[in-house]
Design a protein around this motif. Structure first.
Motif, PDB file in Angstrom:
ATOM      1  N   ALA A  33     -58.273  26.588  38.168  1.00  0.00           N
ATOM      2  CA  ALA A  33     -58.994  26.305  36.920  1.00  0.00           C
ATOM      3  C   ALA A  33     -58.045  25.767  35.857  1.00  0.00           C
ATOM      4  N   CYS A  34     -57.496  24.606  36.108  1.00  0.00           N
ATOM      5  CA  CYS A  34     -56.588  23.982  35.152  1.00  0.00           C
ATOM      6  C   CYS A  34     -56.610  22.475  35.366  1.00  0.00           C
ATOM      7  N   GLY A  35     -56.076  21.755  34.384  1.00  0.00           N
ATOM      8  CA  GLY A  35     -56.037  20.314  34.501  1.00  0.00           C
ATOM      9  C   GLY A  35     -56.923  19.633  33.474  1.00  0.00           C
ATOM     10  N   PRO A  36     -56.998  18.298  33.528  1.00  0.00           N
ATOM     11  CA  PRO A  36     -57.708  17.514  32.510  1.00  0.00           C
ATOM     12  C   PRO A  36     -59.179  17.883  32.355  1.00  0.00           C
ATOM     13  N   ASP A  37     -59.870  18.216  33.457  1.00  0.00           N
ATOM     14  CA  ASP A  37     -61.298  18.539  33.356  1.00  0.00           C
ATOM     15  C   ASP A  37     -61.526  19.769  32.493  1.00  0.00           C
ATOM     16  N   PHE A  38     -60.684  20.775  32.664  1.00  0.00           N
ATOM     17  CA  PHE A  38     -60.834  22.002  31.883  1.00  0.00           C
ATOM     18  C   PHE A  38     -60.349  21.802  30.451  1.00  0.00           C
ATOM     19  N   ASP A  39     -59.286  21.027  30.258  1.00  0.00           N
ATOM     20  CA  ASP A  39     -58.838  20.712  28.898  1.00  0.00           C
ATOM     21  C   ASP A  39     -59.931  19.975  28.128  1.00  0.00           C
TER      22      ASP A  39
END
Length: 346
Positions: A33-39
């Protein structure tokens, strides 16, 4: 003291804590659950709620992890020092209008340190089986509350974040399942080597590469001596055990670039890219000696076996394709057997 703190944590825990943590780790969300989509979801939460800060957090056993953020970057906090440790207690939306006036949060680092948070609003990330594994939360340095529409939007984004976590988990599980299927399709269960079909496929590739770059390619053909007699005298279960142990020995004594495979029965093969005849013959003799020295056990009884090995060389003239390379190695194997077995011929 540290042990006592682990047994009696200073922060409150939900009644379903064991199952909640199991859900968190089942999703492998701490890694996924990390990366550009979550940001992007954190940024969208900040903009829709009109707050300068937003975070996607995951609450582990003793730490709260900030997997996505907008406005301020955090790695993690001890669980007892994070607002989100309160937000996972009952799986309900959590709003603290003034963090400095709430006894639970007034001394927490994010309240007393710059920039000094005053408002906190969080929607839980709910697993499919109903456990709060973290939050999508917004914060402000001024006290206040979200409006009803903002709370609804934040709740919708939290659901989207959870769907994304679930999708990542499903994709990872699918990738692992595909790898397992590929392994089953290409790997001989008994010896851990390539299956015949996989070995022949790799051989075609190595032939093309040797021809293109004009590098040497050799093949070792290996046959356990009198293996059928071993099966007849001791049973196929011992024969399988011996073959498996010999397969492991070979895999452990070849290079990473070498390709060991089982052609069938007790007939094994090792493809040796970028290896001239002399190097292949040296490896073959080394394997022969180690196979002879290897001890197998049937109960307390010690059993040893020997092997005959043949070396074939791809030379793009007489031996110019996969079939002729294997045939050359097989003919060399026949010579090793004719010379008394337990030897190497080329």
């Amino acid at each position: 003291m540290a042990a006592a703190e682990q047994l009696y944590p200073s922060f409150p825990q939900p009644a379903d804590e064991v199952h909640r943590l199991a859900a968190l780790h089942r999703y492998e969300a701490l890694d996924e659950a990390c990366g550009p989509d979550f940001d992007f979801l954190a940024e969208l939460a900040s903009r829709l709620c009109g707050t300068p800060y937003a975070f996607l957090t995951l609450v582990d056993g003793d730490r709260t992890w900030f997997n996505a953020s907008h406005g301020q970057s955090h790695d993690s906090l001890p669980r007892g020092q994070s607002y989100c440790s309160l937000a996972v207690l009952d799986g309900e939306p959590t709003e603290i209008p003034d963090l400095q006036r709430d006894a639970r949060t007034m001394h927490m680092p994010m309240t007393v340190e710059e920039p000094g948070m005053r408002m906190y609003s969080a929607m839980p990330l709910m697993s499919a089986d109903g456990h709060a594994i973290g939050t999508l939360c917004v914060m402000d340095t001024a006290p206040g509350r979200l409006g009803a529409e903002q709370r609804n939007l934040l709740a919708g984004l939290a659901r989207q974040a959870m769907r994304l976590i679930e999708a990542r988990a499903h994709q990872k599980a699918l990738r692992l399942a595909q790898k397992e299927l590929e392994l089953l399709a290409t790997t001989d269960e008994l010896t851990g080597m390539h299956k015949r079909r996989s070995l022949l496929h790799r051989l075609q590739f190595e032939i093309a590469r040797a021809r293109r770059f004009r590098t040497p390619l050799t093949a070792l053909m290996i046959d356990l001596d009198h293996f059928s007699q071993l099966n007849e005298e001791h049973g196929h279960s011992l024969g399988d055990k011996v073959l498996g142990e010999v397969g492991r020995l070979i895999r452990e004594n070849v290079r990473v670039i070498d390709i060991p495979g089982r052609l069938g029965g007790a007939e094994l093969c090792v493809l040796l890219p970028n290896t001239p005849r002399e190097g292949a013959h040296k490896l073959a003799e080394n394997l022969r000696a180690k196979i002879e020295a290897q001890v197998h056990y049937e109960g307390a009884r010690r059993i040893t076996v020997t092997a005959s090995l043949g070396v074939g060389l791809f030379d793009d003239m007489q031996v110019k394709d996969a079939d002729s390379l294997l045939r050359a190695a097989g003919e060399a194997l026949d010579r090793a057997k004719a010379q008394g077995r337990n030897g190497v011929a080329s």
